[in-house]
Design a protein around this motif. Structure first.
Motif, mmCIF file in Angstrom:
data_model
loop_
_atom_site.group_PDB
_atom_site.id
_atom_site.type_symbol
_atom_site.label_atom_id
_atom_site.label_comp_id
_atom_site.label_asym_id
_atom_site.label_seq_id
_atom_site.Cartn_x
_atom_site.Cartn_y
_atom_site.Cartn_z
ATOM 1 N N ASP A 287 33.216 0.477 33.480
ATOM 2 C CA ASP A 287 32.801 1.150 32.245
ATOM 3 C C ASP A 287 33.335 0.377 31.036
ATOM 4 O OD1 ASP A 287 35.388 2.632 31.136
ATOM 5 O OD2 ASP A 287 35.381 2.879 33.306
ATOM 6 N N MET A 288 32.648 0.490 29.907
ATOM 7 C CA MET A 288 32.964 -0.300 28.722
ATOM 8 C C MET A 288 34.363 -0.005 28.195
ATOM 9 S SD MET A 288 32.190 -2.699 26.725
ATOM 10 C CE MET A 288 30.460 -3.022 27.147
ATOM 11 N N GLU A 289 34.804 1.226 28.292
ATOM 12 C CA GLU A 289 36.147 1.564 27.806
ATOM 13 C C GLU A 289 37.213 0.806 28.591
ATOM 14 O OE1 GLU A 289 39.077 5.455 27.205
ATOM 15 O OE2 GLU A 289 37.001 5.723 27.857
ATOM 16 N N THR A 290 37.057 0.774 29.909
ATOM 17 C CA THR A 290 38.000 0.019 30.747
ATOM 18 C C THR A 290 37.934 -1.462 30.420
ATOM 19 O OG1 THR A 290 37.823 1.614 32.557
ATOM 20 C CG2 THR A 290 38.594 -0.602 33.123
ATOM 21 N N PHE A 291 36.720 -1.989 30.271
ATOM 22 C CA PHE A 291 36.560 -3.416 29.977
ATOM 23 C C PHE A 291 37.250 -3.779 28.654
ATOM 24 C CE2 PHE A 291 34.283 -6.961 28.025
ATOM 25 C CZ PHE A 291 34.363 -7.902 29.041
ATOM 26 N N GLU A 292 37.030 -2.969 27.619
ATOM 27 C CA GLU A 292 37.618 -3.272 26.312
ATOM 28 C C GLU A 292 39.138 -3.160 26.346
ATOM 29 O OE1 GLU A 292 35.583 -0.632 23.694
ATOM 30 O OE2 GLU A 292 33.851 -1.982 23.449
ATOM 31 N N THR A 293 39.649 -2.207 27.121
ATOM 32 C CA THR A 293 41.106 -2.086 27.257
ATOM 33 C C THR A 293 41.691 -3.324 27.919
ATOM 34 O OG1 THR A 293 40.924 0.326 27.450
ATOM 35 C CG2 THR A 293 42.978 -0.682 28.196
ATOM 36 N N VAL A 294 41.025 -3.804 28.960
ATOM 37 C CA VAL A 294 41.481 -5.022 29.632
ATOM 38 C C VAL A 294 41.437 -6.214 28.675
ATOM 39 C CG1 VAL A 294 40.913 -6.690 31.453
ATOM 40 C CG2 VAL A 294 40.910 -4.247 31.954
ATOM 41 N N GLN A 295 40.408 -6.270 27.817
ATOM 42 C CA GLN A 295 40.329 -7.378 26.857
ATOM 43 C C GLN A 295 41.504 -7.341 25.885
ATOM 44 O OE1 GLN A 295 37.954 -9.592 27.844
ATOM 45 N NE2 GLN A 295 37.775 -7.883 29.282
ATOM 46 N N MET A 296 41.880 -6.143 25.450
ATOM 47 C CA MET A 296 43.037 -6.016 24.566
ATOM 48 C C MET A 296 44.296 -6.499 25.268
ATOM 49 S SD MET A 296 42.365 -2.290 22.811
ATOM 50 C CE MET A 296 43.978 -2.310 22.041
ATOM 51 N N MET A 297 44.432 -6.168 26.558
ATOM 52 C CA MET A 297 45.613 -6.584 27.309
ATOM 53 C C MET A 297 45.615 -8.092 27.529
ATOM 54 S SD MET A 297 45.808 -3.422 30.045
ATOM 55 C CE MET A 297 47.403 -3.907 30.708
ATOM 56 N N LEU A 298 44.450 -8.658 27.767
ATOM 57 C CA LEU A 298 44.373 -10.108 27.952
ATOM 58 C C LEU A 298 44.673 -10.836 26.651
ATOM 59 C CD1 LEU A 298 41.159 -10.380 30.178
ATOM 60 C CD2 LEU A 298 43.517 -10.748 30.903
ATOM 61 N N LYS A 299 44.245 -10.253 25.540
ATOM 62 C CA LYS A 299 44.513 -10.862 24.245
ATOM 63 C C LYS A 299 46.009 -10.920 23.981
ATOM 64 C CE LYS A 299 43.098 -10.534 19.402
ATOM 65 N NZ LYS A 299 42.346 -9.725 18.397
ATOM 66 N N GLU A 300 46.729 -9.932 24.500
ATOM 67 C CA GLU A 300 48.180 -9.894 24.340
ATOM 68 C C GLU A 300 48.887 -10.508 25.535
ATOM 69 O OE1 GLU A 300 49.656 -8.710 21.731
ATOM 70 O OE2 GLU A 300 47.991 -7.727 20.701
ATOM 71 N N ARG A 301 48.142 -11.271 26.317
ATOM 72 C CA ARG A 301 48.682 -11.750 27.595
ATOM 73 C C ARG A 301 49.893 -12.650 27.390
ATOM 74 N NH1 ARG A 301 46.686 -16.876 29.670
ATOM 75 N NH2 ARG A 301 45.539 -17.983 28.073
ATOM 76 N N THR A 302 50.750 -12.626 28.362
ATOM 77 C CA THR A 302 51.931 -13.474 28.383
ATOM 78 C C THR A 302 52.226 -13.808 29.826
ATOM 79 O OG1 THR A 302 54.241 -13.628 27.724
ATOM 80 C CG2 THR A 302 53.485 -11.485 28.495
ATOM 81 N N ARG A 303 53.247 -14.588 30.051
ATOM 82 C CA ARG A 303 53.575 -14.946 31.430
ATOM 83 C C ARG A 303 54.083 -13.739 32.198
ATOM 84 N NH1 ARG A 303 57.469 -19.995 31.336
ATOM 85 N NH2 ARG A 303 58.468 -18.691 29.775
ATOM 86 N N SER A 304 53.728 -13.687 33.492
ATOM 87 C CA SER A 304 54.186 -12.592 34.326
ATOM 88 C C SER A 304 55.664 -12.758 34.645
ATOM 89 C CB SER A 304 53.379 -12.546 35.632
ATOM 90 O OG SER A 304 52.015 -12.428 35.355
ATOM 91 N N GLY A 305 56.296 -11.647 35.007
ATOM 92 C CA GLY A 305 57.687 -11.706 35.428
ATOM 93 C C GLY A 305 57.813 -12.215 36.847
ATOM 94 N N ALA A 306 59.038 -12.117 37.387
ATOM 95 C CA ALA A 306 59.304 -12.661 38.720
ATOM 96 C C ALA A 306 58.470 -11.969 39.788
ATOM 97 C CB ALA A 306 60.798 -12.511 39.046
ATOM 98 N N LYS A 307 58.111 -10.696 39.569
ATOM 99 C CA LYS A 307 57.326 -9.959 40.553
ATOM 100 C C LYS A 307 55.836 -10.030 40.268
ATOM 101 C CE LYS A 307 61.008 -6.640 41.585
ATOM 102 N NZ LYS A 307 61.375 -5.205 41.650
ATOM 103 N N GLY A 308 55.450 -10.868 39.301
ATOM 104 C CA GLY A 308 54.035 -11.020 38.991
ATOM 105 C C GLY A 308 53.492 -9.965 38.058
ATOM 106 N N GLU A 309 54.383 -9.110 37.513
ATOM 107 C CA GLU A 309 53.950 -8.064 36.600
ATOM 108 C C GLU A 309 54.419 -8.394 35.184
ATOM 109 O OE1 GLU A 309 55.239 -4.301 38.011
ATOM 110 O OE2 GLU A 309 54.214 -4.482 39.940
#
Length: 521
Positions: A287-309
């Protein structure tokens, strides 16, 4: 004299001219011409479905190799355009290499003969006209394809992973249920703050076929140009591209790259503003709401921690002194075995003379400050007793659906492995494989089935327990109250609500440190 006959037919020629330009017609005409002129036929070279601009025609290149070895004396073609439509090749061979090798070129219909020096200009003019024809054709084809793209018709050779081409409607996409479940799971993991690298690792650990492997398993003759031995594995770029592709939200995205020239196979990526996007062309998987939320998170993306989160506050904490990002600088063990984490100004670590904020700040304290502020807003503006949650928005049911999706996939996978074991036994009985091969492969399949069945049992038990917990409206209302309390901080919540957390230097007299939270609302 020995003559090599060359024939060529491309799809555009076949559609335009028809039988008169067929390979058989060309062969008949040239054989007759060779007999009339007293030439001995050395070999007939023929390329079908190759453009006259293509330099990788197999028969064409084989003929040129034989010419360089002086295996024949004459090249016969119906027209100069059958030999090539590339002006550069006209000059290179007709007016260069062929003269060097002592090869004569004759185009029967065009009356082209390299022994006749008087018609060199005619050959060059023919070459230009043939190349202009291809250039015009390329422009026309591109215009037609762009028109189809703008009409919302899918023109790709292979459907995007998660979809199939609609067999009943050309240019339309339909959902592939099995692959779509993996797409949903990838977006679900991204929403929970798991990075692309870890998502790929999880899918590989579970032996989920990659998009390339999935196509090949389903009989689609799909090959990638790059020589990659790991096409059966998921990679972080693959996951990252999927998370960015709004085709999964029901909007068809095409025209993201184009060929540099009609003469070259190399392509170039176009800026996003030039992509052709048509909304609501097919059933969405996300759904578009989920897609747009993921885009916001990707825009703020950074390196994952030791556990991949990804840490909830990653790239959100900034220095109140210089405005630089603050980063984790160390850990200190607690008595209970956990570790206390600290952040420090990145600029101060690199250039203390620029920023004087030398203090380390407790990361847990920052998390708690943000969490308490969110809880306070929730208490002021959100009354759980007045909220009616539809089933599709209920987080419990969303988790239940994720489990059901995984259960369905695992059962399907186990069934495929059992079927493979049966086919393996038939191969052994038929003598296609020996007993050792059968034993090794059968053991591998057995282990995979056992692993899947163990996970299936776990999921079924969890679903049964969850069903008991969500039996009535009162239970659902209690869950709403729990959500209103915001029990822990998630990356999704921070990206949606928090613009940045400003950490000021400690007051040298009081030791107090001011924390300012800037919101997205």
């Amino acid at each position: 004299m020995k003559a090599a006959i060359y024939c060529r037919l491309s799809k555009e020629d076949e559609d335009k001219i028809g039988e008169s330009e067929s390979i058989q017609n060309q062969k008949s005409m040239l054989i007759q011409y060779a007999i009339e002129k007293g030439f001995d036929i050395y070999q007939i070279y023929s390329d079908e479905d190759y453009s006259g601009i293509d330099r990788n025609r197999p028969a064409f290149n084989s003929m040129l190799q034989a010419a360089s070895e002086h295996q024949f004396d004459v090249v016969l073609a119906k027209t100069q355009s059958r030999f090539t439509r590339d002006m550069e090749l006209v000059e290179k061979y007709l007016h260069g290499k062929f003269m060097e090798w002592g090869i004569r070129f004759i185009a029967v219909v065009d009356h082209v003969d390299t022994n006749d020096t008087a018609n060199k200009k005619s050959r060059q003019i023919n070459g230009l006209i043939n190349e202009w024809y291809l250039e015009d054709l390329s422009t026309n084809v591109r215009s037609v394809l762009d028109h189809k793209r703008k009409e919302g018709l899918f023109i790709g050779s292979f459907a995007l992973y998660g979809y199939c081409k609609d067999p009943e409607a050309k240019g339309k996409l339909v959902v592939d249920p099995e692959a779509a479940e993996i797409v949903k799971r990838i977006f679900s993991m991204a929403l929970s703050g798991i990075g692309a690298h870890k998502i790929a690792r999880i899918l590989n650990d579970e032996k989920v076929p990659s998009p390339t492997a999935y196509k090949q398993m389903n009989g689609i003759h799909y090959h990638i140009a790059a020589k990659n031995r790991n096409v059966g594995l998921w990679s972080s770029p693959t996951v990252y591209q999927m998370l960015h592709n709004q085709t999964y939200a029901g909007n068809l995205v095409q025209g993201r790259h184009k060929k540099i020239s009609y003469k070259a196979e190399k392509t170039m990526w176009l800026p996003k503003s030039q992509w052709i996007v048509v909304e609501n062309t097919h059933e969405p998987i996300i759904d578009m709401e989920t897609f747009e939320t993921v885009q916001m998170m990707l825009k703020e993306r950074t390196r994952s921690g030791a556990k991949g989160e990804i840490h909830p506050l990653a790239k959100k904490i900034v220095c109140g002194c210089c405005g630089s990002f603050m980063e984790q600088t160390g850990r200190q063990p607690r008595a209970d075995g956990t570790q206390r984490r600290y952040v420090r100004c990145r600029m101060h670590q690199r250039a203390p003379e620029v920023c004087g904020n030398k203090n380390c700040t407790d990361m847990d304290a920052l998390e708690n400050a943000v969490l308490e502020r969110i809880r306070a807003y929730a208490a002021d503006y959100f009354d759980p007793e007045k909220v009616t949650l539809p089933e599709q928005d209920d987080p419990i049911r969303q988790r239940e659906q994720v489990r059901r999706d995984e259960l369905k996939r695992l059962k399907s996978e186990a069934d495929r492995r059992r079927k493979a074991m049966q086919e393996l036994y038939l191969d052994k009985v038929s003598g296609l494989i020996d007993a050792v091969q059968f034993s090794e492969m059968n053991q591998t399949f057995l282990e995979e089935v056992k692993k899947a069945e163990t996970r299936i049992d776990t999921l079924e038990a969890e679903l049964e327990q969850q069903q008991e917990e969500t039996g009535g409206a009162q239970t659902q209302r209690q869950r709403v109250r729990e959500l209103a309390q915001v029990s822990y901080l998630t990356r999704e919540l921070v990206v949606l609500l928090v613009h940045r957390v400003i950490v000021s230097p400690k007051d040298p007299l009081t030791g107090e440190q001011k924390i300012t939270i800037e919101w997205n609302f």
